[in-house]
Design a protein around this motif. Structure first.
Motif, PDB file in Angstrom:
ATOM      1  N   ARG A 165       0.817  -1.214   0.000  1.00  0.00           N
ATOM      2  CA  ARG A 165       0.000   0.000   0.000  1.00  0.00           C
ATOM      3  C   ARG A 165       0.856   1.273   0.000  1.00  0.00           C
ATOM      4  N   LEU A 166       1.917   1.288   0.793  1.00  0.00           N
ATOM      5  CA  LEU A 166       2.766   2.492   0.863  1.00  0.00           C
ATOM      6  C   LEU A 166       3.524   2.751  -0.439  1.00  0.00           C
ATOM      7  N   PRO A 167       4.147   1.734  -1.047  1.00  0.00           N
ATOM      8  CA  PRO A 167       4.804   2.005  -2.342  1.00  0.00           C
ATOM      9  C   PRO A 167       3.819   2.432  -3.430  1.00  0.00           C
ATOM     10  N   ALA A 168       2.573   1.969  -3.327  1.00  0.00           N
ATOM     11  CA  ALA A 168       1.569   2.328  -4.333  1.00  0.00           C
ATOM     12  C   ALA A 168       1.373   3.844  -4.400  1.00  0.00           C
TER      13      ALA A 168
ATOM     14  N   GLU B 121       0.704   7.306   9.116  1.00  0.00           N
ATOM     15  CA  GLU B 121       1.076   6.759  10.428  1.00  0.00           C
ATOM     16  C   GLU B 121       0.243   5.522  10.758  1.00  0.00           C
ATOM     17  N   ARG B 122      -1.031   5.559  10.450  1.00  0.00           N
ATOM     18  CA  ARG B 122      -1.900   4.403  10.700  1.00  0.00           C
ATOM     19  C   ARG B 122      -1.396   3.190   9.922  1.00  0.00           C
ATOM     20  N   GLU B 123      -0.988   3.419   8.702  1.00  0.00           N
ATOM     21  CA  GLU B 123      -0.458   2.344   7.867  1.00  0.00           C
ATOM     22  C   GLU B 123       0.821   1.776   8.477  1.00  0.00           C
ATOM     23  N   LEU B 124       1.655   2.651   8.968  1.00  0.00           N
ATOM     24  CA  LEU B 124       2.922   2.218   9.571  1.00  0.00           C
ATOM     25  C   LEU B 124       2.684   1.490  10.893  1.00  0.00           C
ATOM     26  N   ARG B 125       1.680   1.888  11.627  1.00  0.00           N
ATOM     27  CA  ARG B 125       1.310   1.144  12.847  1.00  0.00           C
ATOM     28  C   ARG B 125       0.851  -0.265  12.486  1.00  0.00           C
ATOM     29  N   ASP B 126       0.062  -0.386  11.425  1.00  0.00           N
ATOM     30  CA  ASP B 126      -0.372  -1.706  10.959  1.00  0.00           C
ATOM     31  C   ASP B 126       0.809  -2.567  10.550  1.00  0.00           C
ATOM     32  N   LEU B 127       1.861  -1.902  10.152  1.00  0.00           N
ATOM     33  CA  LEU B 127       3.093  -2.585   9.748  1.00  0.00           C
ATOM     34  C   LEU B 127       3.969  -2.924  10.954  1.00  0.00           C
TER      35      LEU B 127
ATOM     36  N   HIS C  56       5.683  -0.766  12.600  1.00  0.00           N
ATOM     37  CA  HIS C  56       6.916   0.025  12.497  1.00  0.00           C
ATOM     38  C   HIS C  56       7.285   0.519  13.899  1.00  0.00           C
ATOM     39  N   PRO C  57       8.564   0.486  14.269  1.00  0.00           N
ATOM     40  CA  PRO C  57       8.947   0.891  15.634  1.00  0.00           C
ATOM     41  C   PRO C  57       8.750   2.386  15.915  1.00  0.00           C
ATOM     42  N   GLN C  58       8.768   3.221  14.897  1.00  0.00           N
ATOM     43  CA  GLN C  58       8.580   4.670  15.063  1.00  0.00           C
ATOM     44  C   GLN C  58       7.632   5.191  13.983  1.00  0.00           C
ATOM     45  N   PRO C  59       6.365   4.852  14.085  1.00  0.00           N
ATOM     46  CA  PRO C  59       5.444   5.205  12.999  1.00  0.00           C
ATOM     47  C   PRO C  59       5.290   6.703  12.767  1.00  0.00           C
ATOM     48  N   ALA C  60       5.316   7.512  13.797  1.00  0.00           N
ATOM     49  CA  ALA C  60       5.162   8.959  13.607  1.00  0.00           C
ATOM     50  C   ALA C  60       6.370   9.537  12.876  1.00  0.00           C
ATOM     51  N   ASP C  61       7.568   9.126  13.276  1.00  0.00           N
ATOM     52  CA  ASP C  61       8.778   9.606  12.606  1.00  0.00           C
ATOM     53  C   ASP C  61       8.828   9.126  11.155  1.00  0.00           C
TER      54      ASP C  61
ATOM     55  N   ARG D  97      10.391   6.624  -4.078  1.00  0.00           N
ATOM     56  CA  ARG D  97       9.990   5.255  -3.732  1.00  0.00           C
ATOM     57  C   ARG D  97      11.208   4.447  -3.300  1.00  0.00           C
ATOM     58  N   ARG D  98      12.298   4.589  -4.039  1.00  0.00           N
ATOM     59  CA  ARG D  98      13.529   3.872  -3.669  1.00  0.00           C
ATOM     60  C   ARG D  98      14.063   4.361  -2.321  1.00  0.00           C
ATOM     61  N   LEU D  99      14.014   5.674  -2.090  1.00  0.00           N
ATOM     62  CA  LEU D  99      14.470   6.210  -0.806  1.00  0.00           C
ATOM     63  C   LEU D  99      13.594   5.733   0.355  1.00  0.00           C
ATOM     64  N   ALA D 100      12.305   5.585   0.107  1.00  0.00           N
ATOM     65  CA  ALA D 100      11.362   5.196   1.163  1.00  0.00           C
ATOM     66  C   ALA D 100      11.347   3.709   1.450  1.00  0.00           C
ATOM     67  N   GLU D 101      11.882   2.920   0.568  1.00  0.00           N
ATOM     68  CA  GLU D 101      11.795   1.466   0.706  1.00  0.00           C
ATOM     69  C   GLU D 101      12.229   0.932   2.070  1.00  0.00           C
ATOM     70  N   PRO D 102      13.306   1.436   2.668  1.00  0.00           N
ATOM     71  CA  PRO D 102      13.680   0.932   3.997  1.00  0.00           C
ATOM     72  C   PRO D 102      12.612   1.170   5.081  1.00  0.00           C
ATOM     73  N   ILE D 103      11.737   2.128   4.857  1.00  0.00           N
ATOM     74  CA  ILE D 103      10.706   2.441   5.853  1.00  0.00           C
ATOM     75  C   ILE D 103       9.711   1.282   5.963  1.00  0.00           C
TER      76      ILE D 103
END
Length: 186
Positions: free
Chosen positions: A84-87, A136-142, A144-149, A178-184
């Motif tokens: 969803r995020l890369p989309a 942030e909601r998407e990252l919480r579902d993932l 992620h250790p620091q979804p807000a950041d 997209r390539r820069l964000a991939e590690p997120i």
């Protein structure tokens, strides 16, 4: 026989301002707005209190539409946040390729309106907060250790994509972001 009701002055002003403030920027003249909407100056002041109120209302309406568009793109990519995020960045690449793309209307308004108390700034802030909340909601579902950041980082990349997309689209900023964000999300 049915007759179509012509939109009223308020709706015509909103439609004209939505188009003209995006294509020409928020500095577009009142006379151009009134002419495009085919309304009298009085309608502008009756419905919006002036051009500042009209600009803020257009941004408010488009903010809701734009956050909904991000949500639709993510939903269309399925249930997995890793898809969803890369989309988002794939879609932004398509947005930038559109012939009428002029950049981010919220960033454009923030840069063009020097008065820090202009009501459009608050609307642009709320738009970014809504988009941040979605990310942030998407990252919480993932988990992620620091979804807000991480949401801050994604929002920065999105802003950058839209800015560079307006000035240097040939550099393919959405693909680079997209390539820069991939590690997120990896």
């Amino acid at each position: 026989m049915t007759t179509r009701a012509m939109p009223g002055p308020r709706d015509r002003l909103l439609a004209a301002a939505k188009d003209l403030t995006y294509s020409q920027g928020v500095g577009v003249g009142v006379d151009a707005l009134l002419k495009a909407a085919n309304v009298a100056r009085r309608s502008l002041y009756e419905h919006f209190g002036g051009k500042d109120g009209l600009i803020a209302e257009v941004l408010r309406l488009t903010a809701d539409e734009d956050v909904a568009a991000y949500r639709r793109v993510m939903e269309a990519a399925g249930d997995d946040p890793r898809r969803r995020l890369p989309a988002i960045f794939d879609w932004l690449g398509e947005v930038i390729d559109a012939p009428d793309f002029r950049g981010c209307r919220y960033l454009g308004a923030d840069l063009a309106l020097a008065d820090p108390d202009h009501p459009a700034h608050a609307v642009a802030r709320r738009y970014r907060e809504g988009l941040h909340e979605l990310l942030e909601r998407e990252l919480r579902d993932l988990d992620h250790p620091q979804p807000a950041d991480a949401a801050d980082q994604l929002l920065l990349l999105i802003d950058g994509v839209l800015a560079v997309g307006a000035t240097r689209p040939e550099t393919h900023p959405a693909a680079a972001a997209r390539r820069l964000a991939e590690p997120i999300w990896s």
